[in-house]
Design an enzyme around this catalytic site. Structure first.
Site, PDB file in Angstrom:
ATOM      1  N   GLY A 245     -31.976  57.386 -32.167  1.00  6.97           N
ATOM      2  CA  GLY A 245     -32.076  56.079 -32.678  1.00  6.97           C
ATOM      3  C   GLY A 245     -31.537  55.173 -33.356  1.00  6.97           C
ATOM      4  O   GLY A 245     -31.713  54.820 -34.469  1.00  6.97           O
ATOM      5  N   ALA A 246     -30.583  55.282 -33.481  1.00  5.16           N
ATOM      6  CA  ALA A 246     -29.411  55.170 -34.502  1.00  5.16           C
ATOM      7  C   ALA A 246     -28.774  53.456 -34.741  1.00  5.16           C
ATOM      8  O   ALA A 246     -28.134  52.817 -35.412  1.00  5.16           O
ATOM      9  CB  ALA A 246     -28.192  55.813 -35.331  1.00  5.16           C
TER      10      ALA A 246
ATOM     11  N   ARG B  60     -30.591  50.785 -34.896  1.00  9.87           N
ATOM     12  CA  ARG B  60     -31.077  49.684 -35.113  1.00  9.87           C
ATOM     13  C   ARG B  60     -32.167  50.590 -36.457  1.00  9.87           C
ATOM     14  O   ARG B  60     -32.431  51.725 -35.926  1.00  9.87           O
ATOM     15  CB  ARG B  60     -31.566  48.206 -35.061  1.00  9.87           C
ATOM     16  CG  ARG B  60     -33.221  49.170 -33.685  1.00  9.87           C
ATOM     17  CD  ARG B  60     -34.309  48.350 -32.799  1.00  9.87           C
ATOM     18  NE  ARG B  60     -35.066  49.547 -32.243  1.00  9.87           N
ATOM     19  CZ  ARG B  60     -35.370  50.014 -30.967  1.00  9.87           C
ATOM     20  NH1 ARG B  60     -34.347  50.045 -30.296  1.00  9.87           N
ATOM     21  NH2 ARG B  60     -36.340  50.290 -30.796  1.00  9.87           N
TER      22      ARG B  60
ATOM     23  N   VAL C  19     -32.583  60.315 -24.879  1.00 11.28           N
ATOM     24  CA  VAL C  19     -32.917  61.736 -25.502  1.00 11.28           C
ATOM     25  C   VAL C  19     -34.296  62.369 -24.259  1.00 11.28           C
ATOM     26  O   VAL C  19     -34.550  63.844 -24.612  1.00 11.28           O
ATOM     27  CB  VAL C  19     -33.541  62.056 -27.201  1.00 11.28           C
ATOM     28  CG1 VAL C  19     -32.714  61.992 -27.682  1.00 11.28           C
ATOM     29  CG2 VAL C  19     -34.502  61.101 -26.875  1.00 11.28           C
TER      30      VAL C  19
ATOM     31  N   SER D  55     -44.137  60.996 -39.130  1.00 18.42           N
ATOM     32  CA  SER D  55     -45.253  59.798 -39.885  1.00 18.42           C
ATOM     33  C   SER D  55     -46.570  60.164 -40.423  1.00 18.42           C
ATOM     34  O   SER D  55     -46.791  61.437 -40.325  1.00 18.42           O
ATOM     35  CB  SER D  55     -45.732  58.657 -39.100  1.00 18.42           C
ATOM     36  OG  SER D  55     -46.475  57.242 -38.702  1.00 18.42           O
TER      37      SER D  55
ATOM     38  N   TYR E 106     -48.694  58.869 -30.305  1.00 19.47           N
ATOM     39  CA  TYR E 106     -47.536  58.898 -31.089  1.00 19.47           C
ATOM     40  C   TYR E 106     -48.394  60.163 -32.192  1.00 19.47           C
ATOM     41  O   TYR E 106     -47.302  60.316 -32.982  1.00 19.47           O
ATOM     42  CB  TYR E 106     -47.635  57.350 -31.483  1.00 19.47           C
ATOM     43  CG  TYR E 106     -46.885  57.497 -32.782  1.00 19.47           C
ATOM     44  CD1 TYR E 106     -45.592  57.290 -32.736  1.00 19.47           C
ATOM     45  CD2 TYR E 106     -46.802  57.272 -34.136  1.00 19.47           C
ATOM     46  CE1 TYR E 106     -44.639  56.591 -33.742  1.00 19.47           C
ATOM     47  CE2 TYR E 106     -46.304  57.346 -34.846  1.00 19.47           C
ATOM     48  CZ  TYR E 106     -44.954  57.160 -34.762  1.00 19.47           C
ATOM     49  OH  TYR E 106     -43.962  57.149 -36.342  1.00 19.47           O
TER      50      TYR E 106
ATOM     51  N   ALA F 186     -47.760  63.583 -31.340  1.00 21.80           N
ATOM     52  CA  ALA F 186     -45.812  63.785 -31.025  1.00 21.80           C
ATOM     53  C   ALA F 186     -45.710  64.170 -32.536  1.00 21.80           C
ATOM     54  O   ALA F 186     -45.458  65.387 -32.841  1.00 21.80           O
ATOM     55  CB  ALA F 186     -45.719  62.275 -30.562  1.00 21.80           C
TER      56      ALA F 186
END
Length: 232
Positions: free
Chosen positions: A13-14, A16, A64, A141, A156, A159
């Site tokens: 996820g690089a 942005r 991924v 998170s 979310y 996970a």
């Protein structure tokens, strides 16, 4: 000399946001950085920015949720650099849909934020066992924290809570010298977090970078927020 001279780091996820911020700091600290993202244009852009500063980056377009693409990414990285030292599992998705709705993204969320990190860890463990050193940083998170009520959108939150559980469990299976930790970067002003989020990308990236730079006597199997222990 940088703190990561000679190290090889994969950041998913690089393309942005926080992932991009982490990748650029790693490069400045001397690491050879694998910029992994689903979008070719963003991968190329981040690699170009890093190389323009005189550092080393290798771009890989990867989804991924696709196990074959994950395997190929690791194989390409090892072929180019010889090993992998640092893994940052940052890729994520967020949809505000009830788990009971037929449009729920539960399967995709679990694949991207739980199964993919585990697959990447499995693939890289032989290298860490050989070198006796490794750092795994899982971007979690507060929305996945039981202490805060799992208040985010259903898939979310589940996970991220599962990613935290994975972080705790894997401590007993990883080779000595390998540290694995989760962190909550906060509500960050990225495309996912929105422009009104109070935390900058630089601030959000600080704790993940700190965890990747932990000394040999640093913590493992923890959940951190602003470089401090956070409640699960």
């Amino acid at each position: 000399m940088g703190q990561l001279d000679g190290k090889v780091a994969i950041v998913t996820g690089a393309g942005r946001g926080i992932g991009k911020g982490i990748a650029k700091v790693f490069a400045r600290e001397g690491a050879k950085v694998v910029v992994a993202s689903r979008t070719p244009a963003t991968v190329a852009s981040v690699v170009a920015e890093i190389e323009a500063e005189g550092f080393i980056a290798f771009g890989v377009v990867v989804d991924v949720s696709n196990k074959e693409q994950i395997f190929n990414m690791v194989a390409e990285t090892v072929k180019k650099f010889g090993t992998v030292d640092i893994l940052v599992n940052n890729a994520g998705i967020l949809k505000d849909v009830s788990l009971l709705d037929k449009g729920s993204d539960f399967d995709e969320a679990m694949e991207v934020m739980v199964a993919a990190p585990l697959d990447l860890i499995r693939l890289n463990t032989p290298h860490w066992r050989r070198t006796g050193w490794g750092r795994i940083v899982n971007l979690s998170s507060s929305l996945g924290a039981h202490e805060r009520g799992l208040q985010g959108p259903g898939a979310y939150s589940v996970a991220k809570a599962s990613l935290n559980a994975l972080t705790r469990v894997l401590v007993r299976d990883l080779p000595l010298g390998v540290k694995i930790n989760s962190c909550d970067p906060g509500w960050v002003a990225t495309r996912m977090g929105g422009p009104t989020a109070p935390v900058s990308v630089e601030e959000g990236a600080d704790t993940p970078i700190w965890l990747a730079l932990l000394p040999d006597d640093g913590p493992t199997g923890g959940f951190f927020r602003k470089r401090d222990v956070a409640a699960w």
